[in-house]
Structure formats: structure tokens, C-alpha cells
Design an enzyme around this catalytic site. Structure first.
Site, short mmCIF file in Angstrom:
data_model
loop_
_atom_site.label_atom_id
_atom_site.label_comp_id
_atom_site.label_asym_id
_atom_site.label_seq_id
_atom_site.Cartn_x
_atom_site.Cartn_y
_atom_site.Cartn_z
N TYR A 178 2.41 -2.16 5.54
CA TYR A 178 2.76 -0.77 5.91
C TYR A 178 1.98 0.15 5.00
O TYR A 178 1.97 -0.02 3.78
CB TYR A 178 4.26 -0.54 5.74
CG TYR A 178 4.70 0.87 6.08
CD1 TYR A 178 4.61 1.35 7.38
CD2 TYR A 178 5.20 1.73 5.10
CE1 TYR A 178 5.01 2.64 7.70
CE2 TYR A 178 5.60 3.03 5.41
CZ TYR A 178 5.51 3.47 6.72
OH TYR A 178 5.91 4.76 7.02
N ASP A 211 -3.87 -0.71 -1.29
CA ASP A 211 -2.72 0.19 -1.22
C ASP A 211 -1.73 -0.27 -2.28
O ASP A 211 -0.98 -1.22 -2.07
CB ASP A 211 -2.12 0.14 0.19
CG ASP A 211 -0.88 1.01 0.31
OD1 ASP A 211 -0.37 1.49 -0.73
OD2 ASP A 211 -0.42 1.23 1.45
N LYS A 246 4.82 6.64 -5.00
CA LYS A 246 6.10 6.23 -5.59
C LYS A 246 6.19 6.52 -7.10
O LYS A 246 6.47 7.64 -7.47
CB LYS A 246 6.39 4.77 -5.24
CG LYS A 246 6.38 4.59 -3.70
CD LYS A 246 7.18 3.43 -3.22
CE LYS A 246 7.00 3.20 -1.72
NZ LYS A 246 8.14 3.51 -0.92
#
Ligand SMILES: Cc1ncc(COP(=O)(O)O)c(C=O)c1O
Length: 414
Positions: free
Chosen positions: A141, A227, A255
Site C-alpha cells: 500500500y 516506501d 508517520k
């Protein structure tokens, strides 16, 4: 209002009652819990129930809820002004912290979300290579970018959505999707991966795979993009690339970099990053990019992450993972716990989970029942088999013990 009352009100006002799908807890067959506040490693719901929190806002809160140093930094920043749309000293300081830690990062551009970082990094890779097509891995994702939703993990996996309606055929055609562990064949603008995939649950790469991806990217003229929105600053100060010694061309961060406020970034070699406007002509911008509050929270969080913090995070993750494995064995339930520093997933599976097909074959009914039983025992888990748990430096042995006692009871009840 109770969680139930709030949820029914929310259903009238927000699609599915939430602002991000997995929160609705549909896949574990119950209604969501409305949170009143967080304290260190715990959540307190609107009814006053306490839970040991292993979601931690899905990763940003590596220092726990309301860490005093993070709160003080954000409060001081807010008092000086919440947004300027002009450069600040703190952005330079945060970029310097990123460059110091992350091996591939010589320059950094901040965005407000990981999704924006993904969109931007793909544009940059296309501009740098003059190619359109990119390749990603099934079960990964990278945010809700149109071209990246095919066979995406996380919320799409949870809801069983193979690819979202509303994505044009052209956008879908520009993305090739291959299984994790397989080397891409064709010439792409970018080979995009989560180097430790954590959105189909945590799946470690096969031995040597990241190095092989590096070689394949070099051989085919593609840019290798890691990522590290989840893994960055978590599995090691410099993320997977530091831990595994494989340096990508471009890196996405998110994050932890925002310490619980909206911030993300992409970073890479100078000559690539200088293609981005206004140094170059690859356009990308943001009203709130490098926002002072998010920057302050990110800086304060990164400064808490010293060597001792990683040692503690590692020890805690292992304690929890080994304990869960033991509890499952005792209950006679087949569970494989994938783990690394600051991340773990108990897969309800007889065999090791190596890719998205293996993850989808897990017993999601069992996971759901486990999750519901854990909530009843005061432990808040990701309400999906296809997500990782997020230990933080605020968790202690007592929280692991509480969780394992609850797990033993919940697994026995299965
Ligand atoms: C690996 C990865 N990349 C990108 C994203 C998207 O980030 P955001 O939710 O901030 O848009 C996520 C979100 O969970 C993620 O886990």
C-alpha cells in the site's frame, strides 16, 4: 454520547461513519470504538474504558500518546503561529535530521501525507527517466494514489477491494503489479516497494531480494523507490535501507516524521531532488507542507529515538512476538508471528506468509474473533489481519504482560 450513539450519528454524516475505512472495524464484525484520549501506550474511549494500544495511530506515535516533549514542542510552535506558507528554521532542522539518518537522503521535500509523497515520487521518477510505467508489488500500500490501488494491501485488502472504481484504465495500465519476491522484467520508470511490506501484515523480504531489486533497477535504468512510510525511523534510525544495507534512489517517509501530526516527505540524491520545483520543473507544492506544528512534533519525536530507544523497541517487539507465538501454541491454534524492530503481525496461518497470496489465505475469521476478544480484555489491536502492530517506546513489560494474558484467554476461547 457513547461509542454506539456517536457511531450512529456519524453514519449519517460521514461515509461509513469514519474518515478512513479500517477504523470502522467492519472486518472484525463490530462497531468502532470512539476515542476520548490517549496516555502513553493506552487509549481511553468515550465510556472511560482503557486499552493497551498496539495501533498507535498506525505508526506515527513511536513515542506514545502525548509524550511530554512532543506536546511541549507542539505547544510552543502553536504559540508562535500555526502556519505561515513561508520557510521556517525548523524545516531546515528536520531535513538535516532526515539526511543524517537516512542513507539515500541528500535532499528532502516535505508533504502532508504519505499519499502525496507517493504521487510526487512517481512524478519525479517519470520525469527523471522519461518513462511512464511503474511496477509495484501485490499487497503493498502506497496511499490512495489512483495508479497504485491495484492489489493494494491495508484497507483495500481488509475490505476485499481488488482495485478501486474511479481509477481510469490509463492510470491502471501505467502500473504493473507483480508478486513480492519476484524480480520485475521490463523497463520501468520506478520499481516501487515497501522494503519490509507491512500492509498485508508484516512480510520480510526473501534473503538477498532487496539487493537483487537494486541490481535489476540499475540494469534496466529504473529508479528504485523505497516506501519507508511505515519502516522509516522505526526498524532502525535510517529505516530498512540502513538495516539491510541497500540504498534506493528515492525514499518516501511519513508517520514517525510527523510525530502524530500530518507530515510526510520524499527524499533522495541531490541531482534527482533538484528536478523538483523551484530548483527544477517537476511541479509539486502544498499549503501546509512543512507545517510548523508537524515539523515540531517530528523533530521532537526523532530526538527521542536514540540507540537505547531502538534497543528497547526491539526487545519489546520480540517479547510480544515470542509471547504471542507461545500463547497460540499452547492453545493449539496455528499462528506465525512475523516480527522486526517496532513491527509485528500474528498471521493465523499454518505456513509462513511470504507474499500477498499467503496473507490472503490466513484465517481472517479467527483473527477477527481474536481481535474482538482482545478488545473485551482491554487490548486495542489493528482490526484487520492485513496490518502490522506498532509497539512504541512508551510500552513497557507490564503492557506486554497484560496483552499476553489477554491473548492466552482469547486464544483459548477460540
Ligand atoms: C507504506 C505506506 N505508504 C504510504 C501510506 C500512505 O500514507 P498516508 O496515509 O499518510 O497518506 C501508508 C499509510 O498507511 C503506508 O503504510
Amino acid at each position: 454520547m457513547s461509542s454506539a450513539e456517536l457511531y450512529h450519528r456519524a453514519l449519517e454524516l460521514l461515509p461509513g461513519g469514519v474518515n478512513s475505512p479500517v477504523r470502522a472495524m467492519r472486518s472484525i464484525g463490530r462497531e468502532p470504538i470512539f476515542v476520548a484520549r490517549g496516555e502513553g501506550p493506552e487509549l481511553i474511549d468515550v465510556e472511560g474504558n482503557r486499552y493497551v494500544d498496539w495501533v498507535m495511530s498506525w505508526g506515527p506515535l513511536i513515542a506514545g500518546h502525548g509524550h511530554p516533549e512532543v506536546v511541549a514542542a507542539v505547544t510552543a510552535a502553536a504559540a508562535a503561529g500555526t502556519s505561515f506558507g513561508a520557510p521556517t528554521e525548523a524545516e531546515v532542522a528536520l531535513a538535516a535530521e532526515v539526511v543524517e539518518r537516512v542513507p539515500s537522503a541528500e535532499m528532502v521535500r516535505m508533504t502532508s501525507s504519505g499519499t502525496e509523497a507517493a504521487m510526487s515520487v512517481i512524478r519525479l521518477a517519470r520525469a527523471a527517466t522519461g518513462r511512464d510505467r511503474i511496477v509495484k508489488f501485490a499487497g503493498a500500500y502506497h496511499g490512495y494514489v489512483d495508479g497504485l490501488l491495484a492489489e493494494a494491501g491495508s484497507g483495500l485488502a481488509t475490505a476485499g477491494i481488488p482495485a478501486s472504481p474511479g481509477v481510469t484504465a490509463a492510470q491502471a495500465a501505467d502500473t504493473a503489479v507483480i508478486p513480492w519476491g519476484v524480480l520485475p522484467e521490463a523497463e520501468f520508470a520506478a520499481i516501487l516497494c515497501e522494503p519490509y511490506p507491512a500492509n498485508m501484515g508484516l512480510v520480510r523480504p526473501p534473503d538477498g531480494f532487496l539487493a537483487a531489486l537494486r541490481e535489476r533497477a540499475d540494469a534496466t535504468g529504473a529508479l528504485l523507490v523505497f516506501d519507508e512510510v511505515i519502516s522509516g525511523f522505526r526498524v532502525a534510525p535510517g529505516g530498512v535501507q540502513e538495516r539491510e544495507g541497500v540504498v534506493p534512489d528515492l525514499t518516501m517517509l511519513g508517520k514517525v516524521i510527523g510525530g502524530g501530526l500530518p507530515a510526510a516527505a520524499y527524499a533522495g540524491r541531490r541531482e534527482l531532488m533538484e528536478l523538483v520545483a523551484p530548483a527544477g520543473d517537476v511541479y509539486q507544492a502544498g499549503t501546509l507542507s512543512g507545517n510548523p506544528l508537524a515539523t515540531a512534533a517530528g523533530l521532537a519525536t526523532l530526538r527521542l529515538l536514540d540507540e537505547a530507544a531502538y534497543a528497547r523497541l526491539d526487545e519489546l517487539s520480540e517479547l510480544l512476538a515470542a509471547g504471542l507465538e507461545g500463547a497460540a501454541r499452547q492453545a493449539g491454534i496455528p499462528v506465525r508471528v512475523a516480527r522486526t524492530t517496532g513491527l509485528l503481525t500474528p498471521f493465523f496461518s499454518e505456513r509462513p506468509v511470504r507474499d500477498y497470496e499467503d496473507a490472503k489465505a490466513c484465517d481472517t475469521e479467527h483473527y477477527a474473533a481474536f481481535c474482538r476478544a482482545m478488545l473485551e480484555r482491554g487490548v486495542y489491536l489493528p482490526p484487520s489481519q492485513f496490518e502490522a502492530w506498532f509497539p512504541s517506546i512508551a510500552h513497557g513489560e507490564a503492557h506486554v504482560e497484560h496483552t499476553l494474558a489477554a491473548a492466552r484467554a482469547a486464544l483459548e476461547a477460540l
